[in-house]
Design a protein around this motif. Sequence first.
Motif, PDB file in Angstrom:
ATOM      1  N   PHE A  36      42.508 -17.134 -69.723  1.00 36.14           N
ATOM      2  CA  PHE A  36      42.402 -18.214 -70.688  1.00 36.14           C
ATOM      3  C   PHE A  36      42.713 -19.518 -69.973  1.00 36.14           C
ATOM      4  CE2 PHE A  36      42.218 -16.148 -74.917  1.00 36.14           C
ATOM      5  CZ  PHE A  36      42.393 -14.830 -74.535  1.00 36.14           C
ATOM      6  N   ARG A  37      42.405 -20.632 -70.610  1.00 33.08           N
ATOM      7  CA  ARG A  37      42.763 -21.925 -70.045  1.00 33.08           C
ATOM      8  C   ARG A  37      43.154 -22.881 -71.155  1.00 33.08           C
ATOM      9  NH1 ARG A  37      36.747 -23.814 -67.851  1.00 33.08           N
ATOM     10  NH2 ARG A  37      35.817 -24.238 -69.918  1.00 33.08           N
ATOM     11  N   GLN A  38      43.956 -23.857 -70.783  1.00 37.11           N
ATOM     12  CA  GLN A  38      44.386 -24.873 -71.747  1.00 37.11           C
ATOM     13  C   GLN A  38      44.413 -26.226 -71.074  1.00 37.11           C
ATOM     14  OE1 GLN A  38      48.124 -24.017 -73.726  1.00 37.11           O
ATOM     15  NE2 GLN A  38      47.586 -25.354 -75.433  1.00 37.11           N
ATOM     16  N   ALA A  39      43.601 -27.127 -71.594  1.00 35.61           N
ATOM     17  CA  ALA A  39      43.569 -28.496 -71.109  1.00 35.61           C
ATOM     18  C   ALA A  39      44.546 -29.338 -71.936  1.00 35.61           C
ATOM     19  CB  ALA A  39      42.151 -29.048 -71.225  1.00 35.61           C
ATOM     20  N   LYS A  42      44.523 -29.862 -75.899  1.00 32.43           N
ATOM     21  CA  LYS A  42      43.563 -28.916 -76.480  1.00 32.43           C
ATOM     22  C   LYS A  42      44.217 -27.549 -76.666  1.00 32.43           C
ATOM     23  CE  LYS A  42      39.349 -31.071 -74.710  1.00 32.43           C
ATOM     24  NZ  LYS A  42      38.059 -30.839 -74.012  1.00 32.43           N
ATOM     25  N   GLU A  43      43.596 -26.743 -77.507  1.00 27.26           N
ATOM     26  CA  GLU A  43      44.084 -25.396 -77.725  1.00 27.26           C
ATOM     27  C   GLU A  43      43.702 -24.493 -76.548  1.00 27.26           C
ATOM     28  OE1 GLU A  43      44.036 -25.234 -82.619  1.00 27.26           O
ATOM     29  OE2 GLU A  43      42.752 -23.906 -81.452  1.00 27.26           O
ATOM     30  N   ARG A  44      44.446 -23.429 -76.409  1.00 25.55           N
ATOM     31  CA  ARG A  44      44.120 -22.446 -75.375  1.00 25.55           C
ATOM     32  C   ARG A  44      42.781 -21.801 -75.713  1.00 25.55           C
ATOM     33  NH1 ARG A  44      48.887 -18.660 -73.213  1.00 25.55           N
ATOM     34  NH2 ARG A  44      49.737 -20.770 -73.141  1.00 25.55           N
ATOM     35  N   GLU A  45      41.915 -21.686 -74.713  1.00 21.44           N
ATOM     36  CA  GLU A  45      40.595 -21.115 -74.956  1.00 21.44           C
ATOM     37  C   GLU A  45      40.318 -19.960 -74.019  1.00 21.44           C
ATOM     38  OE1 GLU A  45      37.137 -23.475 -74.186  1.00 21.44           O
ATOM     39  OE2 GLU A  45      37.902 -24.293 -72.308  1.00 21.44           O
ATOM     40  N   PHE A  46      39.549 -19.034 -74.522  1.00 25.65           N
ATOM     41  CA  PHE A  46      39.155 -17.852 -73.758  1.00 25.65           C
ATOM     42  C   PHE A  46      38.186 -18.234 -72.652  1.00 25.65           C
ATOM     43  CE2 PHE A  46      37.968 -13.581 -72.905  1.00 25.65           C
ATOM     44  CZ  PHE A  46      36.591 -13.567 -72.746  1.00 25.65           C
ATOM     45  N   VAL A  47      38.339 -17.582 -71.494  1.00 23.03           N
ATOM     46  CA  VAL A  47      37.444 -17.814 -70.365  1.00 23.03           C
ATOM     47  C   VAL A  47      36.657 -16.544 -70.030  1.00 23.03           C
ATOM     48  CG1 VAL A  47      37.291 -18.414 -67.921  1.00 23.03           C
ATOM     49  CG2 VAL A  47      38.927 -19.607 -69.409  1.00 23.03           C
ATOM     50  N   THR A  57      32.691  -6.503 -68.646  1.00 26.80           N
ATOM     51  CA  THR A  57      33.214  -7.867 -68.604  1.00 26.80           C
ATOM     52  C   THR A  57      32.612  -8.678 -69.751  1.00 26.80           C
ATOM     53  OG1 THR A  57      31.451  -8.549 -67.083  1.00 26.80           O
ATOM     54  CG2 THR A  57      33.544  -7.865 -66.101  1.00 26.80           C
ATOM     55  N   TYR A  58      33.264  -9.790 -70.052  1.00 29.48           N
ATOM     56  CA  TYR A  58      32.778 -10.683 -71.103  1.00 29.48           C
ATOM     57  C   TYR A  58      33.208 -12.090 -70.749  1.00 29.48           C
ATOM     58  CZ  TYR A  58      31.643 -12.420 -75.755  1.00 29.48           C
ATOM     59  OH  TYR A  58      31.094 -13.109 -76.810  1.00 29.48           O
ATOM     60  N   TYR A  59      32.302 -13.061 -71.001  1.00 25.86           N
ATOM     61  CA  TYR A  59      32.553 -14.438 -70.597  1.00 25.86           C
ATOM     62  C   TYR A  59      32.328 -15.401 -71.758  1.00 25.86           C
ATOM     63  CZ  TYR A  59      32.225 -12.573 -65.865  1.00 25.86           C
ATOM     64  OH  TYR A  59      32.422 -11.848 -64.719  1.00 25.86           O
ATOM     65  N   VAL A 102      39.425  -1.036 -73.283  1.00 22.96           N
ATOM     66  CA  VAL A 102      38.193  -1.808 -73.420  1.00 22.96           C
ATOM     67  C   VAL A 102      38.504  -3.279 -73.164  1.00 22.96           C
ATOM     68  CG1 VAL A 102      37.202  -0.182 -75.056  1.00 22.96           C
ATOM     69  CG2 VAL A 102      38.550  -2.113 -75.910  1.00 22.96           C
ATOM     70  N   VAL A 103      37.458  -4.099 -73.107  1.00 28.78           N
ATOM     71  CA  VAL A 103      37.652  -5.543 -72.990  1.00 28.78           C
ATOM     72  C   VAL A 103      38.462  -6.020 -74.200  1.00 28.78           C
ATOM     73  CG1 VAL A 103      36.476  -7.777 -72.989  1.00 28.78           C
ATOM     74  CG2 VAL A 103      35.524  -5.862 -71.687  1.00 28.78           C
ATOM     75  N   PRO A 104      39.593  -6.665 -73.974  1.00 27.02           N
ATOM     76  CA  PRO A 104      40.473  -6.998 -75.112  1.00 27.02           C
ATOM     77  C   PRO A 104      39.883  -8.013 -76.085  1.00 27.02           C
ATOM     78  CG  PRO A 104      41.700  -6.981 -73.054  1.00 27.02           C
ATOM     79  CD  PRO A 104      40.230  -6.960 -72.691  1.00 27.02           C
ATOM     80  N   GLY A 105      38.953  -8.823 -75.631  1.00 25.07           N
ATOM     81  CA  GLY A 105      38.348  -9.784 -76.542  1.00 25.07           C
ATOM     82  C   GLY A 105      38.762 -11.206 -76.256  1.00 25.07           C
ATOM     83  N   THR A 106      38.420 -12.099 -77.172  1.00 31.29           N
ATOM     84  CA  THR A 106      38.574 -13.527 -76.965  1.00 31.29           C
ATOM     85  C   THR A 106      39.784 -14.136 -77.666  1.00 31.29           C
ATOM     86  OG1 THR A 106      37.204 -14.088 -78.870  1.00 31.29           O
ATOM     87  CG2 THR A 106      36.058 -13.694 -76.792  1.00 31.29           C
ATOM     88  N   ILE A 107      40.480 -13.379 -78.462  1.00 33.21           N
ATOM     89  CA  ILE A 107      41.569 -13.912 -79.265  1.00 33.21           C
ATOM     90  C   ILE A 107      42.894 -13.711 -78.547  1.00 33.21           C
ATOM     91  CG2 ILE A 107      42.760 -13.724 -81.486  1.00 33.21           C
ATOM     92  CD1 ILE A 107      40.148 -12.589 -82.614  1.00 33.21           C
TER      93      ILE A 107
END
Length: 124
Positions: A36-39, A42-47, A57-59, A102-107
């Motif tokens: 994840f990244r956070q600028a 801004k809120e933390r966002e999934f990468v 994988t998931y992007y 599994v891929v944990p997801g974006t949340i």
Amino acid sequence: VQLQASGGGLVQAGGSLRLSCAASGRTFSTYGMGWFRQAPGKEREFVAAISASGGSTYYADSVKGRFTISRDNAKNTVYLQMNSLKPEDTAVYYCAAGPYRVVPGTIPERYSHWGQGTQVTVSS
């Protein structure tokens, strides 16, 4: 699982960086992993995210085609190769582990363990 991210730095637009996230413990290979990244402001966002085996994988759309997530379970490490970096990629990058094969997801709430973050700054 304890996580330690590294590899951040200052790079010019169009350049590349590889982030690493080293995990402690013998259960690393049972966790799906994510970045994840956070600028600032801004809120933390999934990468990106990867399954426990590395087979899936998931992007995020914003990094698809430029970033690659991978893992080496023998070394208890997950990587984020970042190419064609843009100024808008500037952020603190965090690695995270989710208790799923599994891929944990974006949340973010799907992830149970977090690293301390590493700063990536892309200059124009």
